[in-house]
Design a protein around this motif. Structure first.
Motif, PDB file in Angstrom:
ATOM      1  N   TYR A  76       1.974  16.867  -0.377  1.00  0.00           N
ATOM      2  CA  TYR A  76       1.633  16.184   0.871  1.00  0.00           C
ATOM      3  C   TYR A  76       2.310  14.891   1.018  1.00  0.00           C
ATOM      4  O   TYR A  76       2.452  14.368  -0.044  1.00  0.00           O
ATOM      5  N   ASP A  77       2.588  14.501   2.395  1.00  0.00           N
ATOM      6  CA  ASP A  77       3.102  12.991   2.650  1.00  0.00           C
ATOM      7  C   ASP A  77       2.019  12.818   3.096  1.00  0.00           C
ATOM      8  O   ASP A  77       1.424  13.100   4.257  1.00  0.00           O
ATOM      9  N   VAL A  78       1.628  11.536   2.801  1.00  0.00           N
ATOM     10  CA  VAL A  78       0.519  10.472   3.657  1.00  0.00           C
ATOM     11  C   VAL A  78       1.357   9.393   4.290  1.00  0.00           C
ATOM     12  O   VAL A  78       2.183   8.729   3.623  1.00  0.00           O
ATOM     13  N   THR A  79       1.494   9.388   5.694  1.00  0.00           N
ATOM     14  CA  THR A  79       2.245   8.150   6.496  1.00  0.00           C
ATOM     15  C   THR A  79       1.309   7.156   7.064  1.00  0.00           C
ATOM     16  O   THR A  79       0.248   7.549   7.459  1.00  0.00           O
ATOM     17  N   ALA A  80       1.448   6.011   6.938  1.00  0.00           N
ATOM     18  CA  ALA A  80       0.583   4.765   7.276  1.00  0.00           C
ATOM     19  C   ALA A  80       1.633   3.855   8.044  1.00  0.00           C
ATOM     20  O   ALA A  80       2.525   3.805   7.755  1.00  0.00           O
ATOM     21  N   VAL A  81       1.004   3.257   9.048  1.00  0.00           N
ATOM     22  CA  VAL A  81       1.787   1.868   9.438  1.00  0.00           C
ATOM     23  C   VAL A  81       0.781   0.781   9.303  1.00  0.00           C
ATOM     24  O   VAL A  81      -0.153   0.646   9.378  1.00  0.00           O
ATOM     25  N   VAL A  82       1.449  -0.484   8.575  1.00  0.00           N
ATOM     26  CA  VAL A  82       0.685  -1.605   8.167  1.00  0.00           C
ATOM     27  C   VAL A  82       1.518  -2.749   8.991  1.00  0.00           C
ATOM     28  O   VAL A  82       2.629  -2.881   9.053  1.00  0.00           O
ATOM     29  N   HIS A  83       0.505  -3.240   9.677  1.00  0.00           N
ATOM     30  CA  HIS A  83       0.871  -4.477  10.819  1.00  0.00           C
ATOM     31  C   HIS A  83       0.893  -5.903   9.836  1.00  0.00           C
ATOM     32  O   HIS A  83      -0.323  -6.099   9.671  1.00  0.00           O
ATOM     33  N   ALA A  84       1.772  -6.688   9.826  1.00  0.00           N
ATOM     34  CA  ALA A  84       1.860  -7.844   9.202  1.00  0.00           C
ATOM     35  C   ALA A  84       1.429  -8.965  10.232  1.00  0.00           C
ATOM     36  O   ALA A  84       1.645  -8.813  11.439  1.00  0.00           O
ATOM     37  N   GLU A  85       1.143  -9.863   9.749  1.00  0.00           N
ATOM     38  CA  GLU A  85       0.698 -11.024  10.601  1.00  0.00           C
ATOM     39  C   GLU A  85       2.157 -11.654  10.996  1.00  0.00           C
ATOM     40  O   GLU A  85       3.147 -11.486  10.569  1.00  0.00           O
ATOM     41  N   PRO A  86       2.021 -12.288  12.069  1.00  0.00           N
ATOM     42  CA  PRO A  86       3.164 -12.687  12.799  1.00  0.00           C
ATOM     43  C   PRO A  86       3.667 -13.765  12.288  1.00  0.00           C
ATOM     44  O   PRO A  86       3.245 -14.868  11.546  1.00  0.00           O
ATOM     45  N   ASP A  87       5.341 -13.821  12.436  1.00  0.00           N
ATOM     46  CA  ASP A  87       5.971 -15.013  11.698  1.00  0.00           C
ATOM     47  C   ASP A  87       5.900 -15.310  10.301  1.00  0.00           C
ATOM     48  O   ASP A  87       5.641 -16.743   9.737  1.00  0.00           O
ATOM     49  N   LEU A  88       5.779 -14.592   9.339  1.00  0.00           N
ATOM     50  CA  LEU A  88       5.753 -14.687   8.023  1.00  0.00           C
ATOM     51  C   LEU A  88       7.086 -15.340   7.410  1.00  0.00           C
ATOM     52  O   LEU A  88       7.961 -14.689   7.908  1.00  0.00           O
ATOM     53  N   PRO A  89       6.823 -16.286   6.738  1.00  0.00           N
ATOM     54  CA  PRO A  89       8.134 -16.852   6.141  1.00  0.00           C
ATOM     55  C   PRO A  89       8.580 -15.621   5.199  1.00  0.00           C
ATOM     56  O   PRO A  89       8.221 -14.622   4.952  1.00  0.00           O
ATOM     57  N   ALA A  90      10.140 -15.603   4.907  1.00  0.00           N
ATOM     58  CA  ALA A  90      11.017 -14.756   4.232  1.00  0.00           C
ATOM     59  C   ALA A  90      10.351 -14.445   3.010  1.00  0.00           C
ATOM     60  O   ALA A  90      10.278 -13.282   2.422  1.00  0.00           O
ATOM     61  N   ALA A  91       9.998 -15.511   2.163  1.00  0.00           N
ATOM     62  CA  ALA A  91       9.235 -15.118   0.763  1.00  0.00           C
ATOM     63  C   ALA A  91       7.841 -14.269   0.811  1.00  0.00           C
ATOM     64  O   ALA A  91       7.887 -13.560  -0.163  1.00  0.00           O
ATOM     65  N   ASP A  92       7.490 -14.731   1.972  1.00  0.00           N
ATOM     66  CA  ASP A  92       6.095 -13.917   2.092  1.00  0.00           C
ATOM     67  C   ASP A  92       6.181 -12.435   2.316  1.00  0.00           C
ATOM     68  O   ASP A  92       5.551 -11.565   1.969  1.00  0.00           O
ATOM     69  N   ARG A  93       7.498 -12.230   3.218  1.00  0.00           N
ATOM     70  CA  ARG A  93       7.763 -10.830   3.593  1.00  0.00           C
ATOM     71  C   ARG A  93       8.169 -10.173   2.523  1.00  0.00           C
ATOM     72  O   ARG A  93       7.603  -8.941   2.387  1.00  0.00           O
ATOM     73  N   ARG A  94       8.874 -10.723   1.594  1.00  0.00           N
ATOM     74  CA  ARG A  94       9.461 -10.030   0.507  1.00  0.00           C
ATOM     75  C   ARG A  94       8.370  -9.717  -0.497  1.00  0.00           C
ATOM     76  O   ARG A  94       8.049  -8.723  -1.079  1.00  0.00           O
ATOM     77  N   ALA A  95       7.163 -10.693  -0.711  1.00  0.00           N
ATOM     78  CA  ALA A  95       6.158 -10.474  -1.364  1.00  0.00           C
ATOM     79  C   ALA A  95       5.330  -9.237  -0.905  1.00  0.00           C
ATOM     80  O   ALA A  95       4.682  -8.562  -1.677  1.00  0.00           O
TER      81      ALA A  95
END
Length: 254
Positions: free
Chosen positions: A121-140
């Motif tokens: 099985y494949d399980v697919t999901a969409v995760v919505h991040a908070e807006p305007d995350l700094p680059a380092a936080d996006r990578r983390a």
């Protein structure tokens, strides 16, 4: 009795033995031990019918039990038995709970389950991040979502995520390294002048998702036309070959 008499009796018994009907109902056991030890009597037609019916009923009951057992086994394979067989729905819920608790996550859409093989099985999901995350936080966040995907994927189940970062959407798998390469490509594509949005995810949206380089796709959206569109497309192709060799890059208008 004299000797002559004895010889006469012996000959008489021998003649009686030769004259005895071989099909006579009485057998030697009768003669030796009495009539109660005669051969077992032949069953009547009704008795044979009852015995045959009981045998057929026994076979039918055994067959029904086997069918029931096989049905239960197949059902368990399809729907999962704790820790051994796939449990895609439970794995999806576990991922959604883990992802929703991550720093930088705003919401998580309900996961969807897709059967890809007999017990896969494949399980697919969409995760919505908070807006305007700094680059380092996006990578983390990409690394954290990838780890949650790996931790939540059970036997026969893989969890694939689309991480919504606003104008950039990134495919995240249970491989943190490959997921970071998608993010790096998406950010560099988003920096091209005239680009409105970027999606860097999986080339096949159904059944054949993979972390292989040739199974990745980047879609660049631009309002550019004519020479402007061609310039964006050329820059996107060059970046794709540089950052993620083998990735399929597509440029389009909204």
């Amino acid at each position: 009795m004299n000797a002559g008499g004895r010889h006469t009796d012996d000959r008489s018994r021998e003649r009686d033995a030769f004259r005895r009907d071989p099909w006579d109902d009485g057998d030697d056991l009768d003669a030796a031990f009495g009539p109660d030890t005669a051969s077992v009597r032949t069953r009547t037609g009704a008795e044979r019918l009852r015995a045959g019916t009981l045998v057929l009923l026994g076979v039918a009951v055994v067959a029904a039990v086997l069918v029931l057992v096989l049905g239960v086994i197949l059902s368990q394979v399809q729907h999962g038995v704790g820790g051994v067989f796939p449990q895609p729905d439970a794995d999806g819920r576990r991922f959604a709970t883990a992802a929703a608790a991550l720093p930088g996550v705003a919401t998580v859409d309900a996961p969807r389950t897709e059967k890809t093989s007999f017990a896969g099985y494949d399980v697919t999901a969409v995760v919505h991040a908070e807006p305007d995350l700094p680059a380092a936080d996006r990578r983390a966040l990409v690394t954290a979502v990838s780890t949650a995907s790996a931790d939540s994927s059970g036997s026969g189940v893989r969890i694939w995520v689309t991480l919504d970062l606003g104008t950039v959407q990134v495919g995240v798998s249970d491989s943190p390294e490959t997921s970071q390469r998608r993010l790096a490509l998406a950010d560099r594509l988003d920096a091209i002048g005239g680009v409105d949005a970027v999606t860097c995810g999986f080339a096949d949206d159904s059944g054949a998702r993979s972390d292989d380089a040739g199974a990745q796709r980047a879609v660049v959206t631009t309002h550019g036309e004519g020479a402007g569109f061609a310039a964006v497309a050329a820059a996107a192709e060059a970046l794709g070959a540089d950052v993620f060799p083998g990735v399929q890059v597509q440029t389009r208008r909204p």
